[in-house]
Design an enzyme around this catalytic site. Structure first.
Site, PDB file in Angstrom:
ATOM      1  N   ARG A 177       0.825  -1.221   0.000  1.00  0.00           N
ATOM      2  CA  ARG A 177       0.000   0.000   0.000  1.00  0.00           C
ATOM      3  C   ARG A 177       0.857   1.268   0.000  1.00  0.00           C
ATOM      4  O   ARG A 177       0.501   2.261   0.612  1.00  0.00           O
ATOM      5  CB  ARG A 177      -0.947   0.021   1.209  1.00  0.00           C
ATOM      6  CG  ARG A 177      -2.024  -1.033   1.164  1.00  0.00           C
ATOM      7  CD  ARG A 177      -3.108  -0.619   0.176  1.00  0.00           C
ATOM      8  NE  ARG A 177      -4.201  -1.571   0.150  1.00  0.00           N
ATOM      9  CZ  ARG A 177      -5.355  -1.398   0.776  1.00  0.00           C
ATOM     10  NH1 ARG A 177      -5.574  -0.323   1.463  1.00  0.00           N
ATOM     11  NH2 ARG A 177      -6.294  -2.296   0.685  1.00  0.00           N
ATOM     12  N   ARG A 208      -3.238   6.898   1.053  1.00  0.00           N
ATOM     13  CA  ARG A 208      -3.649   8.148   1.692  1.00  0.00           C
ATOM     14  C   ARG A 208      -2.665   8.746   2.686  1.00  0.00           C
ATOM     15  O   ARG A 208      -2.865   9.863   3.128  1.00  0.00           O
ATOM     16  CB  ARG A 208      -5.008   7.944   2.352  1.00  0.00           C
ATOM     17  CG  ARG A 208      -6.100   7.946   1.317  1.00  0.00           C
ATOM     18  CD  ARG A 208      -7.416   7.552   1.904  1.00  0.00           C
ATOM     19  NE  ARG A 208      -7.319   6.197   2.428  1.00  0.00           N
ATOM     20  CZ  ARG A 208      -8.361   5.467   2.799  1.00  0.00           C
ATOM     21  NH1 ARG A 208      -9.560   5.976   2.739  1.00  0.00           N
ATOM     22  NH2 ARG A 208      -8.198   4.236   3.250  1.00  0.00           N
ATOM     23  N   ARG A 218      -6.707  12.413  -5.151  1.00  0.00           N
ATOM     24  CA  ARG A 218      -8.019  11.915  -4.747  1.00  0.00           C
ATOM     25  C   ARG A 218      -9.047  13.027  -4.527  1.00  0.00           C
ATOM     26  O   ARG A 218     -10.242  12.769  -4.497  1.00  0.00           O
ATOM     27  CB  ARG A 218      -7.886  11.066  -3.486  1.00  0.00           C
ATOM     28  CG  ARG A 218      -7.576   9.626  -3.752  1.00  0.00           C
ATOM     29  CD  ARG A 218      -8.782   8.842  -4.257  1.00  0.00           C
ATOM     30  NE  ARG A 218      -9.584   8.309  -3.156  1.00  0.00           N
ATOM     31  CZ  ARG A 218     -10.787   8.725  -2.827  1.00  0.00           C
ATOM     32  NH1 ARG A 218     -11.352   9.700  -3.493  1.00  0.00           N
ATOM     33  NH2 ARG A 218     -11.444   8.184  -1.821  1.00  0.00           N
ATOM     34  N   ASP A 225      -6.762  -2.308  -7.701  1.00  0.00           N
ATOM     35  CA  ASP A 225      -7.316  -2.982  -6.531  1.00  0.00           C
ATOM     36  C   ASP A 225      -7.549  -4.450  -6.856  1.00  0.00           C
ATOM     37  O   ASP A 225      -7.715  -4.814  -8.025  1.00  0.00           O
ATOM     38  CB  ASP A 225      -8.618  -2.327  -6.080  1.00  0.00           C
ATOM     39  CG  ASP A 225      -8.953  -2.715  -4.641  1.00  0.00           C
ATOM     40  OD1 ASP A 225      -8.392  -2.103  -3.717  1.00  0.00           O
ATOM     41  OD2 ASP A 225      -9.730  -3.661  -4.437  1.00  0.00           O
ATOM     42  N   TYR A 262     -15.152 -11.463  -0.233  1.00  0.00           N
ATOM     43  CA  TYR A 262     -15.916 -10.234  -0.498  1.00  0.00           C
ATOM     44  C   TYR A 262     -17.186 -10.530  -1.289  1.00  0.00           C
ATOM     45  O   TYR A 262     -18.243  -9.958  -1.017  1.00  0.00           O
ATOM     46  CB  TYR A 262     -15.050  -9.214  -1.250  1.00  0.00           C
ATOM     47  CG  TYR A 262     -13.996  -8.586  -0.371  1.00  0.00           C
ATOM     48  CD1 TYR A 262     -14.338  -7.629   0.575  1.00  0.00           C
ATOM     49  CD2 TYR A 262     -12.660  -8.964  -0.469  1.00  0.00           C
ATOM     50  CE1 TYR A 262     -13.381  -7.063   1.407  1.00  0.00           C
ATOM     51  CE2 TYR A 262     -11.693  -8.398   0.351  1.00  0.00           C
ATOM     52  CZ  TYR A 262     -12.060  -7.459   1.284  1.00  0.00           C
ATOM     53  OH  TYR A 262     -11.114  -6.899   2.109  1.00  0.00           O
TER      54      TYR A 262
HETATM   55  O1  CP3 Z   1       0.129   0.800  -3.242  1.00  0.00           O
HETATM   56  C1  CP3 Z   1      -0.387  -0.327  -3.412  1.00  0.00           C
HETATM   57  O2  CP3 Z   1      -0.237  -1.276  -2.618  1.00  0.00           O
HETATM   58  C2  CP3 Z   1      -1.119  -0.594  -4.712  1.00  0.00           C
HETATM   59  C3  CP3 Z   1      -2.533  -0.470  -4.709  1.00  0.00           C
HETATM   60  C4  CP3 Z   1      -3.424  -1.399  -3.894  1.00  0.00           C
HETATM   61  C5  CP3 Z   1      -4.666  -0.947  -3.368  1.00  0.00           C
HETATM   62  N1  CP3 Z   1      -5.320  -2.023  -2.856  1.00  0.00           N
HETATM   63  C6  CP3 Z   1      -5.154   0.430  -3.442  1.00  0.00           C
HETATM   64  C7  CP3 Z   1      -6.260   0.853  -2.573  1.00  0.00           C
HETATM   65  C8  CP3 Z   1      -3.323  -2.765  -3.596  1.00  0.00           C
HETATM   66  C9  CP3 Z   1      -2.171  -3.728  -3.882  1.00  0.00           C
HETATM   67  C10 CP3 Z   1      -4.541  -3.140  -2.947  1.00  0.00           C
HETATM   68  C11 CP3 Z   1      -4.830  -4.522  -2.531  1.00  0.00           C
HETATM   69  C12 CP3 Z   1      -6.048  -4.791  -1.757  1.00  0.00           C
HETATM   70  N2  CP3 Z   1      -7.293  -4.207  -1.860  1.00  0.00           N
HETATM   71  C13 CP3 Z   1      -6.140  -5.819  -0.781  1.00  0.00           C
HETATM   72  C14 CP3 Z   1      -5.018  -6.779  -0.411  1.00  0.00           C
HETATM   73  C15 CP3 Z   1      -4.036  -6.199   0.506  1.00  0.00           C
HETATM   74  C16 CP3 Z   1      -4.518  -6.068   1.946  1.00  0.00           C
HETATM   75  O3  CP3 Z   1      -4.603  -4.921   2.387  1.00  0.00           O
HETATM   76  O4  CP3 Z   1      -4.741  -7.095   2.577  1.00  0.00           O
HETATM   77  C17 CP3 Z   1      -7.451  -5.805  -0.272  1.00  0.00           C
HETATM   78  C18 CP3 Z   1      -8.007  -6.730   0.804  1.00  0.00           C
HETATM   79  C19 CP3 Z   1      -8.182  -4.790  -0.965  1.00  0.00           C
HETATM   80  C20 CP3 Z   1      -9.615  -4.434  -0.828  1.00  0.00           C
HETATM   81  C21 CP3 Z   1      -9.763  -3.012  -0.428  1.00  0.00           C
HETATM   82  N3  CP3 Z   1      -9.623  -1.930  -1.291  1.00  0.00           N
HETATM   83  C22 CP3 Z   1     -10.041  -2.483   0.857  1.00  0.00           C
HETATM   84  C23 CP3 Z   1     -10.268  -3.328   2.105  1.00  0.00           C
HETATM   85  C24 CP3 Z   1     -10.063  -1.082   0.738  1.00  0.00           C
HETATM   86  C25 CP3 Z   1     -10.360  -0.077   1.813  1.00  0.00           C
HETATM   87  C26 CP3 Z   1      -9.283  -0.044   2.831  1.00  0.00           C
HETATM   88  C27 CP3 Z   1      -8.727   1.321   3.011  1.00  0.00           C
HETATM   89  O5  CP3 Z   1      -7.501   1.437   2.996  1.00  0.00           O
HETATM   90  O6  CP3 Z   1      -9.514   2.257   3.226  1.00  0.00           O
HETATM   91  C28 CP3 Z   1      -9.774  -0.760  -0.601  1.00  0.00           C
HETATM   92  C29 CP3 Z   1      -9.651   0.584  -1.177  1.00  0.00           C
HETATM   93  C30 CP3 Z   1      -8.265   0.969  -1.568  1.00  0.00           C
HETATM   94  N4  CP3 Z   1      -7.450   0.194  -2.336  1.00  0.00           N
HETATM   95  C31 CP3 Z   1      -7.589   2.187  -1.271  1.00  0.00           C
HETATM   96  C32 CP3 Z   1      -6.349   2.127  -1.907  1.00  0.00           C
HETATM   97  C33 CP3 Z   1      -5.279   3.183  -1.951  1.00  0.00           C
HETATM   98  C34 CP3 Z   1      -8.158   3.356  -0.478  1.00  0.00           C
HETATM   99  C35 CP3 Z   1      -8.943   4.137  -1.498  1.00  0.00           C
HETATM  100  C36 CP3 Z   1      -9.127   5.596  -1.215  1.00  0.00           C
HETATM  101  O7  CP3 Z   1     -10.117   5.911  -0.553  1.00  0.00           O
HETATM  102  O8  CP3 Z   1      -8.325   6.408  -1.718  1.00  0.00           O
END
Ligand code: CP3
Length: 346
Positions: free
Chosen positions: A26, A30, A39, A75, A149
């Site tokens: 990640r 943010r 964003r 994602d 999910y």
């Molecule tokens: O920088 C990176 O790692 C690349 C981008 C990336 C994102 N999600 C961006 C993202 C990657 C590799 C993921 C993987 C992901 N997404 C996983 C596996 C990794 C883990 O954390 O276990 C999972 C379970 C998801 C599903 C998901 N997407 C969730 C649970 C959320 C919300 C969590 C949060 O951080 O608020 C997302 C949204 C998401 N994916 C965001 C980002 C940057 C936040 C989006 C935003 O509001 O800007």
């Protein structure tokens, strides 16, 4: 530098690189002011679907910290819309019509990434052009984590409905996992063709399963993935979050790199996994909130442990927290780059 000789790709191949590579799960997100600025203008889904913006978010942490690998900004849920699933983010994934019955599974189909997510491959091509010296990781969710999910309908602490589906609809569950494995395999193959140098599979909810269920439901889907992706010739990274209790089963899959969460011990994982896979991880993301001296002490302790445990890619044991301080990340990268040399202490 020749990309193939980069510390990250050398470690992926099981070689000892000249210094320990680091990237952070990640790393685009943010906690970065420049990400928050992107964003302000667009929502998350639009960001992932606009190649120029997704490429920009991918490159932000590379420019700021000089990480040894970039990970595509996207994602794990992205390929699912092409299967006939409706998806929103608030901020985690929401599925408007969760899969609850065997009939729901019959309506789904394997998605073709070139048709449903061409923006992902376009973003990869832009990143390759703009930062050719940095290896790029393409990724996907593991079948079981996506299943969680799809069946639960949103995030959850323990995904009880998803686990219950395995028990009450065994055949439909296996069939859904198979559709997901084929969709994920096609997505990763397309990412490889577009120019990714390594492929990562996030199994964020694997740790909810006992070893028996993991073997019964996850191994078939993961071995399908593994055999299809072996043909791409790219290193495969598998991250079974919370999966220390079934690492013996993971060992049988033969991934090139295994990611460890922060509760696992690098040396114990090595003993179970054998000499071959590189290990990726696993500093507790909370360490970035500790006093700087303690953060650095812990990073060095991990590097010392890793030195005796074979090829290692430094990372956190899970995604970086959103209110992490930039200066803490800078201190961590600096420590790994200066202390994590093959030669030992500096
Ligand atoms: O920088 C990176 O790692 C690349 C981008 C990336 C994102 N999600 C961006 C993202 C990657 C590799 C993921 C993987 C992901 N997404 C996983 C596996 C990794 C883990 O954390 O276990 C999972 C379970 C998801 C599903 C998901 N997407 C969730 C649970 C959320 C919300 C969590 C949060 O951080 O608020 C997302 C949204 C998401 N994916 C965001 C980002 C940057 C936040 C989006 C935003 O509001 O800007």
């Amino acid at each position: 530098m020749n990309l193939a000789n980069s510390p990250f790709l050398a470690a992926c191949r099981g070689e000892k690189p000249e210094r320990t590579p680091i990237w952070i799960m990640r790393q685009a997100g943010r906690y970065l002011p420049e990400y928050r600025k992107l964003r302000e203008k667009v929502d998350f889904l639009t960001l992932t679907k606009t190649p120029e913006l997704a490429a920009e978010a991918t490159m932000q942490p590379i420019r700021r910290f000089g990480m040894d690998a970039a990970i595509l900004f996207s994602d794990i849920m992205t390929p699912l819309e092409g299967m006939g699933i409706e998806l929103e983010f608030a901020p985690g994934p929401i599925i408007s019509r969760p899969i609850r019955r065997a009939e729901d599974v019959e309506k789904l189909h394997v998605a073709d990434p070139e048709e449903s997510i061409p923006f992902v491959m376009e973003a990869i091509r832009i990143v390759r052009r703009e930062i050719p010296e940095t290896p790029l990781i393409g990724f996907a969710g593991a079948p079981w984590t996506l299943f969680c999910y799809l069946v639960q309908g949103s995030g959850s602490k323990n995904f009880a409905r998803a686990r219950a589906f395995l028990m009450s609809e065994e055949r439909a569950a296996s069939s859904l996992l198979d559709i997901l494995a084929r969709t994920v395999a096609s997505s990763l193959e397309a990412q490889a063709r577009a120019g990714a140098q390594a492929l990562m599979i996030f199994d964020s909810w694997a740790g909810l399963l006992d070893e028996g269920s993991y073997r019964r439901f996850c191994l078939p889907a993961l071995s399908l993935l593994r055999s299809r992706l072996q043909k791409s010739g790219l290193p495969l990274i598998y991250f079974p979050y919370g999966g220390a209790h079934f690492l013996a089963a993971v060992a049988e899959l033969g991934f090139d790199v295994v990611g460890l969460d922060w509760r696992s011990s690098l040396s114990r994982a090595r003993a179970v996994l054998g000499p071959k896979p590189a290990l990726q991880g696993n500093l507790d993301p909370a360490a970035l909130f500790a006093p700087r001296k303690e953060l650095i002490r812990r990073a060095k302790a991990l590097l010392d442990e890793a030195r005796d445990a074979g090829p290692h890619i430094f990372n956190l044991g899970h995604g970086i927290e959103r209110d992490t301080e930039i200066a803490a990340v800078e201190a961590l990268v600096e420590t790994v780059h200066s202390y994590g040399t093959a030669g030992g202490h500096s």
